[in-house]
Design a protein around this motif. Structure first.
Motif, short mmCIF file in Angstrom:
data_model
loop_
_atom_site.label_atom_id
_atom_site.label_comp_id
_atom_site.label_asym_id
_atom_site.label_seq_id
_atom_site.Cartn_x
_atom_site.Cartn_y
_atom_site.Cartn_z
N GLU A 128 0.84 -1.20 0.00
CA GLU A 128 0.00 0.00 0.00
C GLU A 128 0.88 1.25 0.00
O GLU A 128 1.80 1.36 0.80
CB GLU A 128 -0.89 0.02 1.24
N LEU A 129 0.55 2.19 -0.88
CA LEU A 129 1.23 3.48 -0.95
C LEU A 129 0.30 4.57 -0.42
O LEU A 129 -0.89 4.57 -0.72
CB LEU A 129 1.60 3.80 -2.40
N GLY A 130 0.84 5.48 0.38
CA GLY A 130 0.06 6.61 0.86
C GLY A 130 0.98 7.72 1.34
O GLY A 130 2.20 7.55 1.41
N TYR A 131 0.39 8.86 1.71
CA TYR A 131 1.18 10.01 2.16
C TYR A 131 0.27 10.96 2.91
O TYR A 131 -0.94 11.05 2.66
CB TYR A 131 1.80 10.75 0.95
N ARG A 132 0.85 11.63 3.89
CA ARG A 132 0.16 12.69 4.62
C ARG A 132 1.19 13.76 4.91
O ARG A 132 2.11 13.56 5.70
CB ARG A 132 -0.45 12.17 5.92
N LEU A 133 1.06 14.88 4.24
CA LEU A 133 2.03 15.96 4.36
C LEU A 133 1.36 17.20 4.94
O LEU A 133 0.19 17.47 4.68
CB LEU A 133 2.63 16.30 3.00
N GLY A 134 2.14 17.96 5.71
CA GLY A 134 1.64 19.21 6.26
C GLY A 134 1.41 20.24 5.17
O GLY A 134 1.97 20.16 4.07
N ARG A 135 0.58 21.22 5.48
CA ARG A 135 0.21 22.22 4.47
C ARG A 135 1.40 22.98 3.90
O ARG A 135 1.39 23.39 2.74
CB ARG A 135 -0.79 23.21 5.06
N ALA A 136 2.43 23.17 4.71
CA ALA A 136 3.62 23.89 4.22
C ALA A 136 4.29 23.15 3.07
O ALA A 136 5.02 23.75 2.28
CB ALA A 136 4.62 24.08 5.36
N ALA A 137 4.03 21.85 2.95
CA ALA A 137 4.64 21.04 1.88
C ALA A 137 3.73 20.89 0.67
O ALA A 137 4.16 20.33 -0.34
CB ALA A 137 4.98 19.65 2.43
N TRP A 138 2.51 21.40 0.74
CA TRP A 138 1.57 21.22 -0.37
C TRP A 138 1.98 22.05 -1.58
O TRP A 138 2.55 23.13 -1.45
CB TRP A 138 0.17 21.63 0.06
N GLY A 139 1.66 21.53 -2.75
CA GLY A 139 1.87 22.27 -3.99
C GLY A 139 3.32 22.39 -4.41
O GLY A 139 3.64 23.16 -5.32
N ARG A 140 4.20 21.63 -3.82
CA ARG A 140 5.63 21.73 -4.13
C ARG A 140 6.18 20.45 -4.76
O ARG A 140 7.38 20.33 -4.98
CB ARG A 140 6.41 22.08 -2.87
N GLY A 141 5.29 19.50 -5.02
CA GLY A 141 5.71 18.27 -5.69
C GLY A 141 6.34 17.23 -4.79
O GLY A 141 6.85 16.21 -5.27
N TYR A 142 6.30 17.43 -3.47
CA TYR A 142 6.92 16.48 -2.55
C TYR A 142 6.22 15.11 -2.58
O TYR A 142 6.89 14.07 -2.54
CB TYR A 142 6.90 17.00 -1.12
N ALA A 143 4.89 15.11 -2.61
CA ALA A 143 4.17 13.83 -2.61
C ALA A 143 4.54 13.01 -3.85
O ALA A 143 4.78 11.81 -3.77
CB ALA A 143 2.66 14.06 -2.54
#
Length: 198
Positions: free
Chosen positions: A96-111
């Motif tokens: 299973e693949l998944g991710y949960r990133l904080g808002r500061a990391a959103w929209g930067r291609g980290y996921a």
């Protein structure tokens, strides 16, 4: 603690008990949790009793964990976490693949960057044959990440959850990618690059 993998911008390491405060902060951001529990707050007790045992679980087939804290490589800042866990303790064939990133990391291609790296490691080093990922039908951002890294829509399904949240009436979606499909895509990319530079 040794890193599980590194990318240009990310370092993934096993989640540790010392991450409890950061995990609590992540799970108490209503926007982060919008598609998980509708944005309801999480207690420290829930992190210790429910989340940490999952995060610290050892998978014999990997001889490692299945949840990875994501840090920004240059600063060491905690960004969130990725899951890349076998669905059975003794077989890494289905993960299973998944991710949960904080808002500061959103929209930067980290996921996308982290997911790409996990797929590569899984298919080339860990014996993974198929990767699956689920999210709410209405979670367009997460679905876009799945599609960017090569996962394909499999089905929409309806599970019974303890509490209904906005959008759950549309169900959840499953995406999947097989090792053979991933390898075929890599071959096409190499061929295309060769033609462009040859």
């Amino acid at each position: 603690m040794p890193y599980f993998l590194e990318t240009d911008r990310l370092a993934l390491r096993p989640v540790a008990e010392a991450d409890t405060d950061q995990l609590l902060a992540l799970d108490n951001d209503p926007k982060v949790m919008r598609f998980i529990n509708g944005g309801r707050p999480t207690t420290p007790e829930a992190i210790r009793a429910d989340s940490l045992p999952r995060f610290l679980h050892h998978y014999p087939c990997l001889d490692n964990r299945g949840f990875w804290a994501a840090e920004e490589r240059t600063t060491g800042s905690f960004l969130g976490w990725f899951v890349f866990r076998p669905l059975e303790d003794h077989s890494a064939a289905l993960v299973e693949l998944g991710y949960r990133l904080g808002r500061a990391a959103w929209g930067r291609g980290y996921a996308t960057e982290g997911a790409h790296a996990l797929l590569r490691k899984g298919f080339t080093e860990l014996g993974v044959q198929r990767v699956t990922a689920n999210t709410m039908t209405v979670n367009a951002r997460s679905r876009r990440v799945m599609e960017k890294v090569g996962l394909r829509y499999v089905r929409t399904f309806f599970d019974e959850w303890p509490e209904t949240i906005e959008g759950s009436e549309l169900g959840d979606v499953e995406y999947s990618l097989t090792r053979s499909a991933w390898e075929a895509k890599q071959t096409k990319q190499v061929t295309r690059t060769h033609r462009q530079t040859g």
